[in-house]
Design a protein around this motif. Structure first.
Motif, PDB file in Angstrom:
ATOM      1  N   TYR A  20       0.878  -1.163   0.000  1.00  0.00           N
ATOM      2  CA  TYR A  20       0.000   0.000   0.000  1.00  0.00           C
ATOM      3  C   TYR A  20       0.915   1.211   0.000  1.00  0.00           C
ATOM      4  CZ  TYR A  20      -3.525   3.335   1.500  1.00  0.00           C
ATOM      5  OH  TYR A  20      -4.362   4.415   1.582  1.00  0.00           O
ATOM      6  N   HIS A  30      -4.671  -3.483   3.882  1.00  0.00           N
ATOM      7  CA  HIS A  30      -5.269  -2.155   4.037  1.00  0.00           C
ATOM      8  C   HIS A  30      -6.778  -2.196   3.779  1.00  0.00           C
ATOM      9  CE1 HIS A  30      -5.781   2.146   3.890  1.00  0.00           C
ATOM     10  NE2 HIS A  30      -6.204   2.092   2.635  1.00  0.00           N
ATOM     11  N   HIS A  54     -12.328   0.754  -1.541  1.00  0.00           N
ATOM     12  CA  HIS A  54     -12.047   2.165  -1.847  1.00  0.00           C
ATOM     13  C   HIS A  54     -10.770   2.360  -2.667  1.00  0.00           C
ATOM     14  CE1 HIS A  54      -9.429   1.971   1.749  1.00  0.00           C
ATOM     15  NE2 HIS A  54      -8.797   2.999   1.224  1.00  0.00           N
ATOM     16  N   ASP A  55      -9.817   1.426  -2.552  1.00  0.00           N
ATOM     17  CA  ASP A  55      -8.565   1.560  -3.313  1.00  0.00           C
ATOM     18  C   ASP A  55      -8.474   0.550  -4.454  1.00  0.00           C
ATOM     19  OD1 ASP A  55      -7.366   3.755  -2.098  1.00  0.00           O
ATOM     20  OD2 ASP A  55      -6.460   2.539  -0.511  1.00  0.00           O
ATOM     21  N   ASP A 156      -9.724   4.778   6.406  1.00  0.00           N
ATOM     22  CA  ASP A 156      -8.603   4.685   5.463  1.00  0.00           C
ATOM     23  C   ASP A 156      -7.292   5.119   6.145  1.00  0.00           C
ATOM     24  OD1 ASP A 156      -7.040   4.669   3.168  1.00  0.00           O
ATOM     25  OD2 ASP A 156      -8.000   6.414   2.262  1.00  0.00           O
TER      26      ASP A 156
HETATM   27 FE    FE Z   1      -6.739   3.818   1.196  1.00  0.00          FE
END
Ligand code: FE
Length: 183
Positions: A20, A30, A54-55, A156
């Protein structure tokens, strides 16, 4: 039966071991930590799924990682949001698209927030446009999923703990299927 769940699980299996960006956890760690934090706070199915994914923009074929190394922002939140939009509604895709702007927002309105960011996150802030100005703040606060984007952003920021034991991706299968749109 969800083809989409399998597709996502496969992405994490094949690409999730990548670091990450600038942190001591992998993309998969993550994502799973973000989802566990969302679940722990009793978030809706849609927001738990948004936290998990989200990523995802970093895991699908996009040049954002390479670009960041060259000092260019690849806008992984837009790449991921667009990819997710064919499978989910705005209650999932809006917080994903807005999780970077939420950092820019929080840096502008909460003086203590910036102090809690990791150094990698502060570096990327500048590539992402720096703290919001007053006009951007007002526009951001009017977004329908503004509060969800802020909540997602805080998970996050916290989901970076090496070796933390959290549930695996199949734990989220039912939630993902519950919010998935028919294809
Ligand atoms: Fe993130």
């Amino acid at each position: 039966m969800s083809k989409f769940y399998e597709e996502i699980a496969e992405l994490f299996r094949t690409r999730g071991d990548a670091a990450y960006h600038g942190e001591a956890v992998s993309q998969t760690e993550h994502a799973l930590q973000s989802a566990a934090l969302a679940e722990g706070e009793g978030a809706s199915d849609a927001l738990v799924v948004a936290a998990l994914l989200h990523d995802i923009g970093h895991l699908i074929d996009d040049p954002s990682e390479e670009l960041a190394g060259q000092g260019i922002d690849g806008r992984h939140e837009a790449v991921g949001g667009a990819w997710l939009a064919s499978r989910f509604g705005p209650e999932v895709t809006d917080p994903v698209r807005d999780h970077v702007d939420a950092k820019r927002y929080l840096c502008a309105v909460d003086p203590s927030y910036r102090g809690g960011l990791s150094s990698a996150s502060i570096l990327s802030l500048n590539l992402q446009g720096g703290p919001m100005n007053d006009e951007e703040i007002a526009r951001f606060e009017a977004f329908p999923h503004f509060h969800d984007a802020i909540r997602l952003r805080k998970w996050d920021d916290t989901a970076k703990i090496p070796g933390l034991a959290v549930p695996a991706i199949d734990h989220y299968r039912a939630r993902l299927i519950a919010v998935e749109s028919p294809r």
